[in-house]
Design a protein around this motif. Structure first.
Motif, PDB file in Angstrom:
ATOM      1  N   UNK A  40       1.160  -1.187   0.041  1.00  0.00           N
ATOM      2  CA  UNK A  40      -0.108   0.323  -0.090  1.00  0.00           C
ATOM      3  C   UNK A  40       0.316   1.314   0.131  1.00  0.00           C
ATOM      4  N   UNK A  41       2.044   0.576   0.845  1.00  0.00           N
ATOM      5  CA  UNK A  41       3.184   2.783   0.885  1.00  0.00           C
ATOM      6  C   UNK A  41       4.203   2.551   1.740  1.00  0.00           C
ATOM      7  N   UNK A  42       4.949   3.222   0.910  1.00  0.00           N
ATOM      8  CA  UNK A  42       6.788   2.766   1.130  1.00  0.00           C
ATOM      9  C   UNK A  42       6.811   3.439   2.802  1.00  0.00           C
ATOM     10  N   UNK A  43       7.324   2.773   3.914  1.00  0.00           N
ATOM     11  CA  UNK A  43       7.673   3.152   4.958  1.00  0.00           C
ATOM     12  C   UNK A  43       8.683   3.929   4.718  1.00  0.00           C
ATOM     13  N   UNK A  44       8.653   5.816   4.947  1.00  0.00           N
ATOM     14  CA  UNK A  44       9.546   7.306   5.154  1.00  0.00           C
ATOM     15  C   UNK A  44      10.672   7.334   6.558  1.00  0.00           C
ATOM     16  N   UNK A  45      11.320   6.924   6.632  1.00  0.00           N
ATOM     17  CA  UNK A  45      11.945   7.599   7.589  1.00  0.00           C
ATOM     18  C   UNK A  45      12.823   9.591   7.044  1.00  0.00           C
ATOM     19  N   UNK A  46      12.151  10.692   7.022  1.00  0.00           N
ATOM     20  CA  UNK A  46      12.702  11.790   5.747  1.00  0.00           C
ATOM     21  C   UNK A  46      12.067  11.516   5.035  1.00  0.00           C
ATOM     22  N   UNK A  47      13.440  11.210   4.842  1.00  0.00           N
ATOM     23  CA  UNK A  47      13.412  11.283   3.017  1.00  0.00           C
ATOM     24  C   UNK A  47      13.979  10.062   2.546  1.00  0.00           C
ATOM     25  N   UNK A  48      14.743   9.404   3.770  1.00  0.00           N
ATOM     26  CA  UNK A  48      14.804   7.668   3.421  1.00  0.00           C
ATOM     27  C   UNK A  48      14.390   6.485   2.692  1.00  0.00           C
ATOM     28  N   UNK A  49      13.730   5.715   2.149  1.00  0.00           N
ATOM     29  CA  UNK A  49      12.880   4.594   2.687  1.00  0.00           C
ATOM     30  C   UNK A  49      13.409   3.237   3.408  1.00  0.00           C
TER      31      UNK A  49
END
Length: 566
Positions: free
Chosen positions: A231-240
């Protein structure tokens, strides 16, 4: 607790399977997770060569997409099938295995300023992919089916080749193209597709190949999870750092690679907050990054049929297709023999050719194109249109038994200038995007459609063809420009070659029409790459499954080098 891997690949079509297989088999054996939205597609009878035309009708294997009403095609909504399950669209496609023109790849390399995409480099990867059987079917002259060893591979995971045998009217059709003045080309996968040939298939000896074959002997460090739509990408800021599937998180220490296809990659990105700001805000999706190029630039090939019922004795397929007992018996034979019998014959051969159109090159619509596009379209290896014979139209249009003896040609429009788009229509990540290829929306495309159909008349109006015709099943009412164009409007179909919705460009070249750099990185992000037909910056001169494999292999090669996995 989330499971953790080195690499996560989303989507098991030709690109995703190529990446997952290559990474997992690299010497340092990274932990690779391959997530597939659909099921395992494990039923062996899905591989029956002659039934390649019907798998897309299996709703469990097809996303079942439709286009928006096409404003230049009578407001019609067109089928926009995409494969679902292990193998992706290679599990439901029609088995044409064509690699395109060498200029396509050199143009890709030029547009990205990256020699990884040149024909010579792609040809090396193409050879590594194939287990090609060069044996032509009995009775077919080598001028119609012959391959040079240096253009093909024999040790790859994907079995390809000519059909095991052909129907009675196949060789006469090839001879007719020759009589009508069309050039011949005994191997359309040499980098120069121009000319007529017996088609090469993603099958061998009656058995279809799919991208799942690259995963059949997967090493232990490759984990495959089916029925797991992302459903979606898990992001920390601009890092996947991972992905979310059905409420569960999977984490990646190195990279997330999207290979869910040109229609589903933009959906996953947009529902992760990455895409055109105006679309995200319209549906209340928090904006992580405004990337206008995502979903734009959709390109596709399109086709129309020409079909005629034929005199009795032209071929034997009517007796086979009209006899359910014969077809059932043939399936038993195919199963018990490992691929032999009528299902390795009927619907397995495709006389196919790609051609130039001098009339198109001389037209005002061609002359109005940018000089760079005119130069590209004038290259000797770049076709203007394609013809494919022996398409089994009755699988898609109900026929009376009396008309099952027929011939159907498909006329394909190539290098269309229209740029479509895929856009959000819901905040629900399970809802499909809105797909608008904008077929026939430019003056050049309309002129190319007219001229390609008119050139195809060299076959269907040839005296040697007409003498066996009984009646027209599908075709224009007349031969004027308007009548030919109106037939396109009313009969056009997508070739399901969707390309360019997360377009690749040069490094440092982010802008209105570029989302990914030449290393497949989503520009502005870390740990996130996109690798499938969505990134390819031009619409290739072929049926694009081979290009999808090569795209995946190229991405894998770059990852293996960058992370020193070799």
């Amino acid at each position: 607790m989330a499971s953790t891997y080195d690499f996560i690949v989303v989507g098991s079509g030709p690109a995703g399977s190529s990446i997952a297989s290559s990474l997992s088999r690299s010497p340092k054996k990274p932990r690779v997770l391959l997530l597939e939205a659909g099921g395992p597609n494990a039923d062996r009878t899905l591989r029956v060569d002659g039934q390649r035309w019907t798998t897309l009708q299996n709703s469990a294997m097809n996303w079942g997409y439709k286009t928006t009403p096409q404003s230049h095609c009578g407001g019609r909504e067109l089928d926009y099938s995409r494969g679902r399950g292990l193998g992706g669209s290679s599990a439901i496609n029609f088995g044409v295995f064509s690699v395109g023109a060498r200029r396509d790849y050199d143009e890709w390399a030029s547009l990205t300023n990256d020699k990884s995409f040149t024909w010579e480099n792609m040809k090396r990867r193409f050879r590594s992919l194939e287990a090609f059987d060069p044996t032509p079917p009995p009775g077919v002259d080598k001028k119609y089916a012959a391959a040079r060893a240096e253009d093909h591979g024999v040790d790859g995971f994907l079995r390809t080749g000519f059909p095991a045998e052909v129907e009675e009217d196949t060789v006469p059709m090839l001879e007719l193209f020759e009589k009508a003045g069309f050039p011949l080309n005994p191997d359309h996968n040499s980098g120069d597709p121009i000319g007529m040939a017996l088609g090469i298939n993603s099958s061998s000896k009656g058995m279809r190949s799919t991208a799942a074959d690259l995963l059949a002997t997967a090493p232990e460090n490759l984990t495959i999870v089916t029925d797991a739509p992302v459903q979606r990408i898990v992001l920390e800021g601009k890092r996947a750092v991972g992905v979310e599937s059905n409420g569960k998180q999977y984490l990646a220490t190195k990279e997330v690679i999207l290979s869910a296809g040109a229609l589903n990659d933009p959906k996953i990105l947009m529902h992760s907050g990455i895409g055109p700001k105006s679309q995200l805000e319209k549906f209340g999706i928090p904006v992580v990054s405004d990337v206008p190029a995502i979903g734009q630039g959709l390109k596709d090939h399109a086709f129309v049929p020409l079909a005629y019922s034929r005199a009795s004795g032209d071929a034997n397929r009517a007796a086979f297709y009209s006899d359910k007992a014969a077809m059932a018996s043939a399936l038993e034979q195919w199963t018990s023999s490992g691929g032999a019998g009528p299902w390795a014959r009927y619907g397995c051969e495709m006389p196919i050719g790609w051609f130039k159109l001098p009339s198109l090159a001389a037209s005002p619509e061609f002359q109005a194109l940018p000089d760079s596009e005119k130069d590209f379209l004038s290259d000797p290896t770049v076709p203007h249109y394609e013809l494919l014979s022996h398409f089994p139209l009755h699988w898609f249009v109900p026929f009376a038994d009396s008309t099952l003896n027929y011939n159907c040609l498909l006329v394909f429009l190539y290098n269309a200038q229209a740029h479509g788009e895929v856009t959000l229509q819901s905040a629900d990540p399970a809802a499909p995007l809105r797909f608008d290829p904008k077929f026939l929306s430019t003056a050049f495309d309309r002129r190319a459609a007219i001229e390609s159909l008119r050139d195809a008349y060299r076959i269907v109006r040839h005296e040697a063809y007409v003498k066996d015709n009984v009646a027209t099943i599908a075709g224009p009412k007349g031969e004027s420009d308007e009548e030919l164009l109106e037939y396109w409007r009313q009969s056009i179909g997508s070739s399901w070659h969707m390309t360019g919705t997360v377009k690749m460009g040069r490094k440092g070249g982010a802008g209105e029409d570029v989302a990914v750099d030449s290393d497949f990185r989503l520009i502005g992000f870390e740990g996130l790459r996109v690798a499938d037909m969505s990134v390819v910056p031009i619409i290739m001169s072929c049926h694009v499954q081979a290009v999808a494999y090569l795209t995946g292999l190229t991405c894998a090669e770059k990852l293996i080098a960058e992370y020193q996995l070799a």
